[in-house]
Scaffold this active site. Structure first.
Site, short mmCIF file in Angstrom:
data_model
loop_
_atom_site.label_atom_id
_atom_site.label_comp_id
_atom_site.label_asym_id
_atom_site.label_seq_id
_atom_site.Cartn_x
_atom_site.Cartn_y
_atom_site.Cartn_z
N GLU A 183 0.76 -0.59 -0.10
CA GLU A 183 0.35 -0.21 0.09
C GLU A 183 1.49 1.31 -0.20
O GLU A 183 0.41 2.18 0.98
CB GLU A 183 -1.05 -0.05 1.25
CG GLU A 183 -1.52 -1.65 1.46
CD GLU A 183 -2.62 -1.35 2.51
OE1 GLU A 183 -2.15 -0.34 3.40
OE2 GLU A 183 -3.45 -2.63 2.52
N ASN A 224 2.07 -4.94 -3.34
CA ASN A 224 0.54 -5.31 -3.08
C ASN A 224 -0.26 -3.69 -3.16
O ASN A 224 0.32 -2.52 -2.16
CB ASN A 224 0.17 -6.03 -1.84
CG ASN A 224 -0.88 -6.72 -1.00
OD1 ASN A 224 -0.54 -6.84 -2.53
ND2 ASN A 224 -1.27 -6.80 0.11
N HIS A 260 -10.37 -6.21 -1.93
CA HIS A 260 -11.98 -5.64 -0.49
C HIS A 260 -13.35 -5.46 -0.95
O HIS A 260 -13.16 -3.87 -1.33
CB HIS A 260 -11.09 -5.13 1.00
CG HIS A 260 -9.46 -5.87 1.55
ND1 HIS A 260 -10.27 -6.94 1.87
CD2 HIS A 260 -8.93 -5.84 1.17
CE1 HIS A 260 -8.63 -7.40 2.42
NE2 HIS A 260 -8.20 -6.45 2.29
N GLU A 288 -6.16 -11.16 -2.05
CA GLU A 288 -6.55 -10.48 -0.32
C GLU A 288 -8.40 -10.37 -0.22
O GLU A 288 -8.82 -9.39 -0.39
CB GLU A 288 -6.67 -9.08 0.85
CG GLU A 288 -4.32 -8.55 0.73
CD GLU A 288 -4.27 -7.91 1.14
OE1 GLU A 288 -5.43 -7.56 2.34
OE2 GLU A 288 -2.81 -7.31 1.78
N ASP A 290 -12.47 -10.05 -0.87
CA ASP A 290 -13.27 -10.49 0.17
C ASP A 290 -14.81 -9.87 -0.10
O ASP A 290 -14.37 -9.01 -0.94
CB ASP A 290 -13.44 -10.30 1.37
CG ASP A 290 -12.61 -8.96 2.76
OD1 ASP A 290 -12.99 -7.91 1.13
OD2 ASP A 290 -12.09 -9.18 2.95
#
Ligand code: G3I
Length: 370
Positions: A183, A224, A260, A288, A290
């Site tokens: 990030e 990432n 996300h 990641e 979800d």
């Protein structure tokens, strides 16, 4: 040969699980309301066992199928069973972050990370290391002392170098890939005003990758990021950053896309976006995934969630250099989402009882026709 009562029990479990899976898959694909699975009677089995091939088998050698792991949850036999059966890659949700591995200066605590690695070795799983350089979960002894002044810059740089080298060296040969930098961009695409940028300048990015490469030449090194799924100003900035790092000879092997998400469809440009990064000569990965929703889950929300999961695995499969597909937790029983987003949850592929949801059927169904 199993004794007949045990055999009958296994058949019963298998048939009920198959019904759950088929209902979820058909509903997910056809857009109808799925049947919401009831947990099996406690006496029958702690976890429904899908009789379809697990995700890791369906994926074959095409890509890794991973999950973030809450190491405390490894004490739950239901959690261990699904994690070992379905996934061939694991990411430590917390256990490898700086605040976890070195809570006090020079006092290392890698016990949780080691437990995860043992689990991974026992289940023939790759370990994805997360995350070496981040602006969060940096231990207080790094951020509090020394105070950020020009005079403190050499010491801060030295701390970061030592952290990257220590961690990558310790796990050398046991970690397949690292999130070297996590990030680094602000939402507008400029470099994030983190302690690392303020103290070390933009050169910290290249330095981190070079330190990691020197400490483990075999590990795949990723950057990432979140909010970069579609073609947008932030992903444009990330694209330029990765292009420039590569042009400067910085050893960056891949770009991770967090994803996300909510119940809305992913941007239609997601596949093209993955493809343009791959064209830079790097691997790409979904790191990641979800999909949170207002709770309680309803059949309609579960259907929309399944569509997002299916879109995500489809985008990854469409890009040959998409090397892994990782969910940020596989069960609602241990997901980070309700803690961070009050009123939202149910973000993963398995419910609180470790029963597969329509999202699971959607991913399995897409992998089956890959
Ligand atoms: O362990 C303490 C516990 O002792 C304490 O009682 C409790 C009270 O709040 O906090 C616990 O720590 C929490 C920790 O998760 C373990 O559960 C922290 O407060 C909480 O902030 C922390 O959240 C994690 C978050 O990263 C931190 O930024 C989430 O679990 C984790 O899923 C999340 O993961 C990040 C990725 O690393 C990077 N990408 C985004 C992703 C989601 O935010």
């Amino acid at each position: 040969m199993l004794p007949p009562p045990r055999l009958a029990q296994l058949v019963a479990i298998g048939v009920s699980a198959l019904l759950v899976m088929v209902a979820g898959l058909v509903a997910g694909l056809a857009g109808r309301d799925p049947v919401v699975a009831e947990p099996p009677p406690a006496a029958a089995a702690p976890v429904a066992q899908p009789v379809e091939p697990p995700l890791r088998v369906l994926a074959g050698d095409r890509l890794a199928i991973g999950s973030a792991v809450n190491v405390d949850a490894l004490a739950d036999p239901r959690y261990r069973a699904v994690l070992g059966r379905e996934f061939n890659a694991v990411t430590a949700e917390q256990a490898m972050k700086w605040s976890a591995v070195e809570p006090a200066k020079g006092r290392y605590d890698r016990a949780a990370a080691d437990r995860l690695i043992v689990f991974a070795q026992q289940h023939d799983q790759r370990v994805y290391g997360h995350a070496l350089v981040w602006h969060k979960q940096v231990p207080g002894w790094v951020t509090d002392t020394p105070a950020e002044t020009p005079a403190s810059r050499p010491a801060t740089g030295e701390l970061l170098r030592r952290h990257v080298e220590d961690e990558v060296s310790y796990f050398r040969g046991r970690v397949w890939a690292w999130d070297v930098v996590n990030e680094p961009l602000a939402d507008d695409g400029t470099l994030r005003q983190s302690i690392w940028l303020r103290q070390l300048g933009p050169g910290y990015l290249a330095d981190a990758f070079r330190w990691a490469r020197a400490a483990d030449p075999q590990a795949r090194l990723f950057l990432n990021e979140y909010g970069v799924e579609g073609v947008n100003p932030k992903s444009d900035a990330l694209y330029a950053l990765v292009r420039d790092l590569r042009a400067a000879g910085v050893p960056i092997d891949g770009v991770g896309f967090q994803v996300h998400w909510t119940l809305d469809p992913l941007p239609s440009s997601f596949t093209d976006n993955l493809a343009r990064f791959a064209a830079l000569g790097v691997d790409v990965a979904i790191t990641e995934l979800d999909t949170r929703m207002p709770v309680p889950a309803t059949p309609e929300r579960l259907r929309r969630q399944a569509a997002v999961y299916q879109q995500a695995i489809g985008a990854c499969l469409a890009v040959p250099r998409c090397v892994s597909f990782t969910v940020w937790g596989f069960t609602d029983a241990y997901s980070w989402v309700p803690g961070a987003h009050p009123g939202l949850g149910a973000a993963t592929m398995f419910d609180q009882n470790l029963i597969p949801k329509p999202a699971y059927g959607a991913v399995a169904g897409r992998l089956r026709i890959r």
